[in-house]
Design a protein around this motif. Structure first.
Motif, PDB file in Angstrom:
ATOM      1  N   VAL A   1      27.547  47.218  43.792  1.00 17.96           N
ATOM      2  CA  VAL A   1      27.502  46.696  45.163  1.00 17.96           C
ATOM      3  C   VAL A   1      27.132  45.220  45.228  1.00 17.96           C
ATOM      4  CG1 VAL A   1      26.977  48.992  46.079  1.00 17.96           C
ATOM      5  CG2 VAL A   1      25.108  47.409  45.592  1.00 17.96           C
ATOM      6  N   GLU A   2      26.547  44.689  44.137  1.00 16.65           N
ATOM      7  CA  GLU A   2      26.236  43.256  44.136  1.00 16.65           C
ATOM      8  C   GLU A   2      27.518  42.448  43.953  1.00 16.65           C
ATOM      9  OE1 GLU A   2      22.782  42.089  41.793  1.00 16.65           O
ATOM     10  OE2 GLU A   2      22.107  44.159  41.830  1.00 16.65           O
ATOM     11  N   GLU A   3      28.425  42.970  43.160  1.00 20.89           N
ATOM     12  CA  GLU A   3      29.693  42.290  42.913  1.00 20.89           C
ATOM     13  C   GLU A   3      30.816  43.324  42.865  1.00 20.89           C
ATOM     14  OE1 GLU A   3      29.774  39.260  43.255  1.00 20.89           O
ATOM     15  OE2 GLU A   3      28.189  38.177  42.190  1.00 20.89           O
ATOM     16  N   PRO A   4      31.198  43.890  43.999  1.00 20.48           N
ATOM     17  CA  PRO A   4      32.241  44.926  43.985  1.00 20.48           C
ATOM     18  C   PRO A   4      33.634  44.318  43.778  1.00 20.48           C
ATOM     19  CG  PRO A   4      31.530  44.501  46.236  1.00 20.48           C
ATOM     20  CD  PRO A   4      30.696  43.612  45.357  1.00 20.48           C
ATOM     21  N   ASN A   5      34.344  44.815  42.789  1.00 12.59           N
ATOM     22  CA  ASN A   5      35.631  44.217  42.428  1.00 12.59           C
ATOM     23  C   ASN A   5      36.809  45.179  42.444  1.00 12.59           C
ATOM     24  OD1 ASN A   5      34.611  41.667  41.990  1.00 12.59           O
ATOM     25  ND2 ASN A   5      34.202  41.995  39.835  1.00 12.59           N
TER      26      ASN A   5
ATOM     27  N   LEU B   1      39.937  44.430  44.431  1.00 10.29           N
ATOM     28  CA  LEU B   1      40.749  43.273  44.027  1.00 10.29           C
ATOM     29  C   LEU B   1      41.973  43.751  43.248  1.00 10.29           C
ATOM     30  CD1 LEU B   1      38.024  40.799  42.679  1.00 10.29           C
ATOM     31  CD2 LEU B   1      39.318  40.581  44.795  1.00 10.29           C
ATOM     32  N   PHE B   2      41.815  44.904  42.587  1.00 11.23           N
ATOM     33  CA  PHE B   2      42.908  45.461  41.776  1.00 11.23           C
ATOM     34  C   PHE B   2      43.684  46.521  42.530  1.00 11.23           C
ATOM     35  CE2 PHE B   2      39.668  43.754  39.089  1.00 11.23           C
ATOM     36  CZ  PHE B   2      40.394  42.996  38.200  1.00 11.23           C
TER      37      PHE B   2
ATOM     38  N   ARG C   1      29.063  47.122  49.502  1.00 13.09           N
ATOM     39  CA  ARG C   1      28.992  45.672  49.331  1.00 13.09           C
ATOM     40  C   ARG C   1      27.662  45.197  49.903  1.00 13.09           C
ATOM     41  NH1 ARG C   1      32.835  41.226  48.837  1.00 13.09           N
ATOM     42  NH2 ARG C   1      34.232  42.840  48.100  1.00 13.09           N
TER      43      ARG C   1
ATOM     44  N   ALA D   1      44.111  40.644  29.041  1.00  9.10           N
ATOM     45  CA  ALA D   1      43.215  39.672  29.691  1.00  9.10           C
ATOM     46  C   ALA D   1      43.965  38.874  30.745  1.00  9.10           C
ATOM     47  CB  ALA D   1      42.608  38.749  28.647  1.00  9.10           C
TER      48      ALA D   1
ATOM     49  N   TYR E   1      44.819  41.157  33.727  1.00 10.47           N
ATOM     50  CA  TYR E   1      43.582  41.487  34.427  1.00 10.47           C
ATOM     51  C   TYR E   1      43.104  40.295  35.260  1.00 10.47           C
ATOM     52  CZ  TYR E   1      38.928  43.278  35.329  1.00 10.47           C
ATOM     53  OH  TYR E   1      37.793  43.705  35.959  1.00 10.47           O
ATOM     54  N   ALA E   2      43.202  39.105  34.664  1.00  3.27           N
ATOM     55  CA  ALA E   2      42.759  37.892  35.369  1.00  3.27           C
ATOM     56  C   ALA E   2      43.482  37.751  36.702  1.00  3.27           C
ATOM     57  CB  ALA E   2      42.993  36.659  34.503  1.00  3.27           C
ATOM     58  N   GLN E   3      44.766  38.173  36.732  1.00  5.45           N
ATOM     59  CA  GLN E   3      45.567  38.022  37.952  1.00  5.45           C
ATOM     60  C   GLN E   3      45.417  39.198  38.908  1.00  5.45           C
ATOM     61  OE1 GLN E   3      49.395  37.722  36.164  1.00  5.45           O
ATOM     62  NE2 GLN E   3      48.928  35.796  35.129  1.00  5.45           N
TER      63      GLN E   3
ATOM     64  N   ILE F   1      23.729  39.631  42.315  1.00  2.00           N
ATOM     65  CA  ILE F   1      23.144  38.766  43.355  1.00  2.00           C
ATOM     66  C   ILE F   1      21.889  39.384  43.965  1.00  2.00           C
ATOM     67  CG2 ILE F   1      25.361  37.708  44.042  1.00  2.00           C
ATOM     68  CD1 ILE F   1      25.153  39.643  46.549  1.00  2.00           C
TER      69      ILE F   1
ATOM     70  N   PRO G   1      38.274  32.522  34.586  1.00  2.00           N
ATOM     71  CA  PRO G   1      39.399  32.429  35.514  1.00  2.00           C
ATOM     72  C   PRO G   1      40.054  33.794  35.717  1.00  2.00           C
ATOM     73  CG  PRO G   1      40.085  31.671  33.358  1.00  2.00           C
ATOM     74  CD  PRO G   1      38.642  32.051  33.242  1.00  2.00           C
ATOM     75  N   SER G   2      39.437  34.613  36.562  1.00  2.00           N
ATOM     76  CA  SER G   2      40.038  35.893  36.926  1.00  2.00           C
ATOM     77  C   SER G   2      39.684  36.111  38.386  1.00  2.00           C
ATOM     78  CB  SER G   2      39.458  37.026  36.069  1.00  2.00           C
ATOM     79  OG  SER G   2      38.093  37.223  36.359  1.00  2.00           O
ATOM     80  N   LEU G   3      40.422  37.006  39.052  1.00  2.29           N
ATOM     81  CA  LEU G   3      40.116  37.265  40.456  1.00  2.29           C
ATOM     82  C   LEU G   3      38.680  37.741  40.609  1.00  2.29           C
ATOM     83  CD1 LEU G   3      43.312  38.906  41.991  1.00  2.29           C
ATOM     84  CD2 LEU G   3      42.589  36.516  42.029  1.00  2.29           C
TER      85      LEU G   3
ATOM     86  N   HIS H   1      35.819  35.848  42.725  1.00  2.00           N
ATOM     87  CA  HIS H   1      35.182  36.597  43.819  1.00  2.00           C
ATOM     88  C   HIS H   1      33.669  36.577  43.649  1.00  2.00           C
ATOM     89  CE1 HIS H   1      33.475  40.504  45.164  1.00  2.00           C
ATOM     90  NE2 HIS H   1      34.184  40.275  46.245  1.00  2.00           N
ATOM     91  N   ASP H   2      33.208  36.845  42.426  1.00  3.83           N
ATOM     92  CA  ASP H   2      31.775  36.946  42.184  1.00  3.83           C
ATOM     93  C   ASP H   2      31.120  35.563  42.224  1.00  3.83           C
ATOM     94  OD1 ASP H   2      32.545  39.520  41.845  1.00  3.83           O
ATOM     95  OD2 ASP H   2      32.022  39.674  39.724  1.00  3.83           O
TER      96      ASP H   2
ATOM     97  N   ARG I   1      30.307  34.665  45.776  1.00  5.50           N
ATOM     98  CA  ARG I   1      29.106  35.329  46.312  1.00  5.50           C
ATOM     99  C   ARG I   1      27.820  34.713  45.758  1.00  5.50           C
ATOM    100  NH1 ARG I   1      29.272  40.332  48.822  1.00  5.50           N
ATOM    101  NH2 ARG I   1      27.857  41.477  47.454  1.00  5.50           N
TER     102      ARG I   1
ATOM    103  N   ILE J   1      42.794  31.358  29.523  1.00  2.00           N
ATOM    104  CA  ILE J   1      43.325  32.713  29.762  1.00  2.00           C
ATOM    105  C   ILE J   1      44.241  32.688  30.984  1.00  2.00           C
ATOM    106  CG2 ILE J   1      42.624  35.013  30.620  1.00  2.00           C
ATOM    107  CD1 ILE J   1      41.913  35.025  27.829  1.00  2.00           C
TER     108      ILE J   1
ATOM    109  N   LEU K   1      44.546  29.681  37.563  1.00  2.00           N
ATOM    110  CA  LEU K   1      43.323  30.069  38.269  1.00  2.00           C
ATOM    111  C   LEU K   1      42.184  29.096  37.979  1.00  2.00           C
ATOM    112  CD1 LEU K   1      42.947  33.952  38.151  1.00  2.00           C
ATOM    113  CD2 LEU K   1      42.452  32.486  40.100  1.00  2.00           C
TER     114      LEU K   1
END
Lengths: 288, 295
Positions: free
Chosen positions: A36-40, A43-44, A135, A248, A251-253, B182, B202-204, B208-209, B212, B233, B237
């Motif tokens: 919940v501090e950094e929910p991701n 995004l995917f 979140r 990688a 995943y980055a995208q 956080i 460099p990732s979404l 995002h993090d 925050r 990578i 981004l």
């Protein structure tokens, strides 16, 4: 069945594993984003928002007409969330754990529990996958009440299969995420940091008392010590995901690797079979 | 830091885990000739794996209390269990209750309510903290018990002790390896610090993090310096992150390319500055210079 995906170390691939496992299964399931501090997760998943509500903690509010400044509340509070200054109680909402003690023990009945917003709970949906995301609001300290709200959502009981993406670390937020799950999968990597934090995570899961297995992510990176450790401890390694720069990059995208690269779908299907067999107490049964 | 005698406290954070906080901390440690280190990722501390510390002091860490039922006194009435907001009570086969110490937050409500006075309120041992000697300087670090409560108080203690030592030793820099996220441990790591370095990837998720944790740092009005690890990578981004940082109040201090030599350094227990080629070291040296030159 409720499966938690955890790790001691951050960034080993919990969310990557949760999301790709969910996509490889092709069945109705519920994802819980408990980081919940950094929910991701979304995004995917890129799911559609279905429902949203506040996550709240019950904190006291004082009725100054009733309060006589007796300090019972401040003396009782274990979290230093109440200070009485010139006879008036001041409430530090961010320190309050919401135990309700002050309200309960106030001799004048001058305190009342009031919901205090600390985060947001969102429901998303895409295809066969539902997601409940917690979140924490930026600046709020307590992750656990938000995690409790995610896990306590009424939707959770309706799903036969729940995959929970846990936060990193080994302390209270992880424990609250793991507790009540049938199984934990610890995602790690073959680096010294990965191994060291895996050992801590193993201690934590053993403390919670649920069966668990390990997934070695970025296999090939680092050395063999993680696998040796698992063998020595009789911890089943349910899967290895190679150290592949293509993963990688995707995943980055924010892409789903099992959708983009079919051979990884086969790998995740295999890992799922191992997890299912571990859950049934089959050949992957944990040896005490 | 240059030319100044005041102690500066620099905290390394990331929001997202695994972006390279500890690696960068160990690199910066080798670049400073006057520092004390603090490992504030007390949940999963890794800095010691690189610093190979010699422990000179080890103290238990006790924080708050936990409620424990004495089964000999418990009548099984269940009265105080009804008031527990943390679902910590368990009914045992013999009809008495027990309290799950993992769930208990130590509020004391049940202790006060129990009609049979069967619930004791005992000090909670949460782990220990240590002072160590390392080749780069003194390190203050800690070990939180597995499944322990991390309210941030252990983090605060580690920082306070490290600051005390830095002042005693007349050091110029207190370098803090922070936790991910956080929440409370991060808030405790950053409150009152002089500079925050955010290391992202460099990732979404990284982006995002980063957003925050930047907002959190902004709440504290601390200058923020951002760098991107594994920059190649996803070069596009990386550019986007650079652009958005430059448009904000934060400062962009540079990038580190993806380099498996960083993992090899970790395996050998070395700081990147003790292992990388001159070209690899150069990226990190530049970051370091940029952090201090943008004052």
């Amino acid at each position: 069945m409720k499966i938690a995906i955890a790790s001691g170390k951050g960034g080993t691939g919990k969310t990557f594993f949760s999301v790709n496992l969910a996509h490889s299964l092709d069945r109705e399931l519920l994802l819980l984003d408990c980081d919940v501090e950094e929910p991701n997760v979304n995004l995917f998943l890129k799911g559609e928002l279905v429902e949203q509500r506040d996550s709240t903690l019950l904190v006291p509010q004082v009725d100054l007409d009733l309060c006589d400044g007796c300090r019972v509340c401040a003396d009782f509070c274990q979290f230093n969330a109440i200070a009485v200054i010139r006879g008036v109680p001041l409430i530090f909402e961010d320190l309050c754990h919401g135990c309700g003690g002050c309200t309960l023990f106030c001799p004048q009945k001058a305190m009342d529990d009031t919901p205090h917003k600390i985060g947001v709970i969102s429901h998303y949906h895409k295809g066969k996958i539902s997601l409940i995301e917690g979140r924490l609001d930026v600046g709020k300290a307590l992750a656990v009440p938000v995690i409790r709200d995610v896990k306590g959502d009424k939707e959770v009981a309706k799903h036969p299969l729940v995959i929970l993406d846990a936060p990193p670390g080994t302390s209270c937020p992880v424990v609250w995420s793991l507790s009540g799950c049938d199984l934990a999968i610890l995602v790690t990597e073959g680096t010294p940091f990965g191994l060291h934090d895996l050992k801590l995570a193993v201690e934590t899961v053993r403390e919670v008392g649920i069966p668990f297995g390990v997934v070695v992510n970025r296999d090939g990176l680092g050395d063999e010590r993680v696998v040796t450790y698992c063998q020595e401890e009789n911890i089943p390694v349910v899967g290895k995901i190679p150290n592949d720069r293509e993963i990688a990059t995707l995943y980055a995208q924010g892409k789903i690797v099992v959708d983009e690269l079919p051979h990884y779908r086969a790998l995740f299907t295999q890992i799922w079979e191992n997890i299912a067999s571990l859950a049934k107490g089959g050949r992957y049964e944990r040896v005490q | 830091m240059k030319g100044s005698n005041k102690l500066e406290e620099l905290v390394i954070l990331s929001g997202k885990g695994g972006t390279g906080k500890t690696t960068l901390t160990s690199a910066f440690a080798a670049l400073s000739d006057s520092l004390v280190l603090a490992d504030c990722d007390v949940d999963a501390a890794d800095l010691h794996l690189i610093l190979n510390p010699t422990i000179v002091k080890r103290e238990p860490f006790v924080e708050g209390n936990e409620a424990i039922v004495d089964p000999k006194l418990c009548t099984g009435c269940g009265y105080s269990a009804n008031f527990c907001r943390f679902d910590a009570f368990r009914k045992e086969d013999d009809g008495t209750y027990s309290i799950d110490t993992i769930r208990c937050e130590g509020c004391g409500v049940c202790v006060r309510l129990c009609p049979a006075s069967a619930i004791k309120f005992e000090e909670r041992h949460c782990g220990h903290w240590m002072v160590s000697k390392t080749r780069f300087g003194t390190l203050v670090h800690a070990h939180l018990q597995a499944a322990g409560e991390n309210s941030g108080k252990l983090v605060t203690l580690v920082r306070k002790e490290a600051r005390k030592i830095a002042l005693e030793e007349g050091k110029k820099l207190l370098l803090v390896d922070g936790p991910p996220g956080i929440g409370c441990p991060v808030i405790s790591s950053v409150t009152g610090a002089d500079k925050v370095v955010l290391v992202t990837e460099p990732s979404l998720s990284g982006l995002h993090d980063l957003e925050r944790v930047s907002r959190l740092a902004a709440n504290f009005e601390i200058p923020v310096y951002v760098c991107v690890n594994k920059a190649d990578i996803a070069p596009k981004l990386t550019k986007e992150i650079e652009k958005s940082v430059k448009e904000s109040d934060n400062k962009f201090v540079g990038t580190i390319p993806y380099d498996e030599a960083l993992v090899q350094a970790q395996i050998k227990g070395l700081s990147p500055m003790e292992y990388l080629s001159a070209a690899g070291r150069n990226h990190i040296e530049k970051l370091w210079e940029n952090i201090w030159e943008t004052n």
